[in-house]
Scaffold this active site. Structure first.
Site, short mmCIF file in Angstrom:
data_model
loop_
_atom_site.label_atom_id
_atom_site.label_comp_id
_atom_site.label_asym_id
_atom_site.label_seq_id
_atom_site.Cartn_x
_atom_site.Cartn_y
_atom_site.Cartn_z
N THR A 102 32.84 33.91 28.02
CA THR A 102 33.85 34.08 29.06
C THR A 102 33.43 35.25 29.92
OG1 THR A 102 35.60 33.20 27.66
CG2 THR A 102 36.27 34.52 29.55
N LYS A 177 38.67 28.98 32.67
CA LYS A 177 38.94 29.80 31.48
C LYS A 177 39.93 30.92 31.81
CE LYS A 177 38.69 31.36 27.32
NZ LYS A 177 37.49 31.79 26.62
N LYS A 245 39.00 42.24 28.05
CA LYS A 245 37.94 41.95 29.03
C LYS A 245 38.29 40.74 29.87
CE LYS A 245 34.83 39.30 27.67
NZ LYS A 245 34.52 37.85 27.61
#
Length: 295
Positions: A102, A177, A245
Site C-alpha cells: 500500500t 486501497k 502510513k
C-alpha cells in the site's frame, strides 16, 4: 507440480506478516521462487521449502521475469524500484513487476512511467484482507495499470486472492486501497467503541457479536477483529504503524483533490496517540486499549 516449464520465474521482495504467506502460495503452486528481504531470517521457512535466497535486489531482478514486492512504506517502494541497484535498473525488458505494497498513487504512476520507458510492464496491486486473507489466499487485490500487464499477472494473482479487479490506469489500485482504508478507519473506531459500550453495560461481548454480526453492523472488522479484541489478542494482522502510513497517504491524496475527510482525520489522531503509547507494532484492533483506557 513444477511451473518451470511455463518459463515464469518469480522474484518476491518482502516476506513479513502477509508477504510470507503470499510467497508461500506461489511456491506451493510450483513456481521457481527467488527471495530478497532485508532480514534474511524472515525468509528461512520459505527457503527450507525450496525458495532461493538472493543477496541483493539486483541479483533477484536479474534472475526473475515476474517480480512482486510487498514492503512497508512508500520510501521502501521508491528505494526498491527506482534507486541505484533497484528493480527497474536491473530487470530485463519484458519483465512484469507488481507492487502489492500500500503506497502512494503518485509513486505508482512514477514507477509505471519509468517502467514503460524500459519496456517493463508494471502494476500497482495493493491488497486487503490482512494476515487471514494472506494465509487463506482470499485477499482482495486492487490493480492499476495496463490491461495486458493485468491479464499476464492474473494467473499469479489468483494464487493469492479471490477478489481481483483492474481499477484503471496506473495509480488506480492505490487510490482504491485508500478508499478501502478510509472505510476501515471509521469502522475500527466503531467496533472498538461498541465493544467498550457492551463491556461497560455488563453484556456478554460474544453474545453481542452473535446478535449484531449478521445485521446492518456486519463488517470484515467486526467478524475478524472483534473476536480478537474480546480474547485480548492484539497481535498484528496489520500493524498500527502501517495503518497510520496508509491514513497519511489517503489524507494527502484527498487534500490534493480538495476533499476534507473528518472521520479519517480523527482516526489518524487516535492511532497516532496509540502508537505514541508504545503500540505501533500491535494490530489495528489495539485501538480498543485506547478507547477503554488500558494503556
Amino acid at each position: 507440480m513444477n511451473k518451470a516449464s511455463d518459463g515464469i520465474i518469480i522474484g518476491f521482495i518482502g516476506t513479513g506478516v502477509m508477504g510470507n504467506s503470499m510467497a508461500g502460495h506461489l511456491l506451493k503452486a510450483g513456481y521457481p521462487l527467488h527471495l530478497y528481504t532485508r532480514t534474511r531470517s524472515r525468509a528461512e521457512t520459505l527457503c527450507e521449502k525450496g525458495a532461493i535466497w538472493e543477496e541483493s535486489i539486483a541479483d533477484l531482478a536479474g534472475k526473475s521475469n515476474v517480480i512482486i514486492t510487498m514492503v512497508g512504506f512508500p520510501d521502501d517502494v521508491n528505494q526498491v524500484y527506482l534507486e541505484n541497484g533497484g528493480i527497474l535498473e536491473n530487470a530485463a525488458p519484458g519483465t512484469l513487476v507488481i507492487d502489492m505494497t500500500t503506497s502512494s498513487p503518485a509513486l505508482a504512476r512514477k514507477i509505471h512511467q519509468k517502467a514503460v520507458e524500459l519496456d517493463i510492464r508494471a502494476l500497482d496491486a495493493p491488497v486487503s484482507g490482512g494476515d487471514i486473507g494472506a494465509r487463506n489466499a482470499t485477499l482482495s487485490i486492487m490493480a492499476g495499470g495496463d490491461r495486458d500487464a493485468f491479464d499476464m499477472a492474473m494467473p499469479i494473482l489468483e494464487l493469492m486472492g479471490s477478489n481481483i479487479f483492474l481499477q484503471g490506469e496506473a495509480g488506480s489500485g492505490q487510490h482504491t486501497k485508500m478508499v478501502n482504508q478510509i472505510v476501515i478507519a471509521s469502522t475500527m473506531m466503531g467496533v472498538c467503541e461498541a465493544l467498550a459500550y457492551a463491556e461497560k453495560s455488563g453484556l456478554d461481548p460474544d453474545m453481542v457479536l452473535k446478535s449484531i454480526g449478521g445485521g446492518a453492523a456486519e463488517s470484515w472488522s467486526l467478524k475478524n477483529l472483534a473476536p480478537r479484541i474480546i480474547k485480548g489478542d492484539f497481535e498484528p494482522g496489520f500493524y498500527v504503524k502501517h495503518f497510520i502510513k496508509d491514513m497519511k497517504i489517503a489524507i494527502e491524496s484527498a487534500n490534493e483533490m480538495g476533499l476534507e475527510l473528518p472521520g479519517l482525520g480523527l482516526a489518524r489522531k487516535l492511532y497516532e496517540k496509540l502508537a505514541a503509547s508504545g503500540c505501533e507494532n500491535d494490530g489495528t484492533q489495539a485501538l480498543y486499549k485506547l478507547v477503554v483506557g488500558r494503556l
